[in-house]
Design a protein around this motif. Sequence first.
Motif, PDB file in Angstrom:
ATOM      1  N   MET A 108      -5.357   5.065   1.223  1.00  0.00           N
ATOM      2  CA  MET A 108      -4.593   5.404  -0.188  1.00  0.00           C
ATOM      3  C   MET A 108      -5.425   4.664  -2.018  1.00  0.00           C
ATOM      4  O   MET A 108      -4.866   5.142  -2.797  1.00  0.00           O
ATOM      5  N   SER A 114       3.594   5.309 -11.107  1.00  0.00           N
ATOM      6  CA  SER A 114       2.435   5.311 -10.923  1.00  0.00           C
ATOM      7  C   SER A 114       3.068   4.644  -9.108  1.00  0.00           C
ATOM      8  O   SER A 114       2.125   5.235  -8.232  1.00  0.00           O
ATOM      9  N   MET A 172      -7.614  11.899  -5.906  1.00  0.00           N
ATOM     10  CA  MET A 172      -6.924  12.972  -7.132  1.00  0.00           C
ATOM     11  C   MET A 172      -7.209  12.587  -8.382  1.00  0.00           C
ATOM     12  O   MET A 172      -6.794  13.880  -9.462  1.00  0.00           O
ATOM     13  N   ALA A 232       5.071   6.287  -1.761  1.00  0.00           N
ATOM     14  CA  ALA A 232       5.910   7.267  -1.551  1.00  0.00           C
ATOM     15  C   ALA A 232       4.863   7.590  -0.731  1.00  0.00           C
ATOM     16  O   ALA A 232       5.026   8.608   0.646  1.00  0.00           O
ATOM     17  N   TYR A 233       3.078   8.244  -1.349  1.00  0.00           N
ATOM     18  CA  TYR A 233       2.419   8.346  -0.253  1.00  0.00           C
ATOM     19  C   TYR A 233       2.481   7.398   0.997  1.00  0.00           C
ATOM     20  O   TYR A 233       1.689   7.789   1.886  1.00  0.00           O
ATOM     21  N   LEU A 234       1.746   5.798   0.998  1.00  0.00           N
ATOM     22  CA  LEU A 234       1.822   4.815   1.962  1.00  0.00           C
ATOM     23  C   LEU A 234       3.324   5.496   2.695  1.00  0.00           C
ATOM     24  O   LEU A 234       2.859   5.366   3.821  1.00  0.00           O
ATOM     25  N   ARG A 281      -8.408   7.015  -1.947  1.00  0.00           N
ATOM     26  CA  ARG A 281      -7.627   8.730  -2.142  1.00  0.00           C
ATOM     27  C   ARG A 281      -6.939   8.417  -3.984  1.00  0.00           C
ATOM     28  O   ARG A 281      -7.233   9.418  -4.232  1.00  0.00           O
ATOM     29  N   MET A 282      -6.378   7.870  -3.257  1.00  0.00           N
ATOM     30  CA  MET A 282      -5.394   7.480  -5.182  1.00  0.00           C
ATOM     31  C   MET A 282      -6.877   7.691  -6.489  1.00  0.00           C
ATOM     32  O   MET A 282      -6.462   8.103  -7.927  1.00  0.00           O
ATOM     33  N   GLY A 291       4.613   8.277   3.027  1.00  0.00           N
ATOM     34  CA  GLY A 291       4.076   9.821   3.713  1.00  0.00           C
ATOM     35  C   GLY A 291       3.158   9.509   4.673  1.00  0.00           C
ATOM     36  O   GLY A 291       3.577   9.355   6.257  1.00  0.00           O
ATOM     37  N   PHE A 292       2.486   8.498   4.788  1.00  0.00           N
ATOM     38  CA  PHE A 292       1.336   7.743   6.054  1.00  0.00           C
ATOM     39  C   PHE A 292       1.914   7.604   6.938  1.00  0.00           C
ATOM     40  O   PHE A 292       1.264   7.590   8.094  1.00  0.00           O
ATOM     41  N   GLY A 310       4.668   6.483  -6.969  1.00  0.00           N
ATOM     42  CA  GLY A 310       3.711   7.512  -6.303  1.00  0.00           C
ATOM     43  C   GLY A 310       2.771   7.185  -5.876  1.00  0.00           C
ATOM     44  O   GLY A 310       2.771   7.481  -4.237  1.00  0.00           O
ATOM     45  N   MET A 311       2.556   5.500  -6.032  1.00  0.00           N
ATOM     46  CA  MET A 311       1.596   4.658  -4.605  1.00  0.00           C
ATOM     47  C   MET A 311       2.151   4.885  -3.147  1.00  0.00           C
ATOM     48  O   MET A 311       1.714   4.817  -2.097  1.00  0.00           O
TER      49      MET A 311
END
Length: 102
Positions: free
Chosen positions: A11, A68, A19, A74-76, A14-15, A78-79, A71-72
């Motif tokens: 993460m 921020s 990004m 939410a990204y985690l 990628r972030m 999703g993964f 968003g992080m």
Amino acid sequence: MEKNSALYQLMIVRMNGVMNGIVSGDEEYQAISRKSDEYSGQLDGMKLPREVRQLIDRYVSEQNALGSRYGMLAYLLGFSDCKAMFLGKGLPTEVKEMNAEL
């Protein structure tokens, strides 16, 4: 989630890396950035006292940090969901279960 876990490290990469390239080409992101600059210019033009400018800056910074972090997370999430699906596990439905995954 532990900060040294593979998912967390992915993460971060990628972030912080990918990004930056994505947002530089995203028209909606760029439009929001231009509008933000416009408001910043208006605030500068108001010649507010230093204490007021600092308070506004701190408030905006904390709001940015909230967005921020959201968003992080939410990204985690999703993964984590993808990982669970690939491993054939059901998706967690309770907040407690989701926190354990992250």
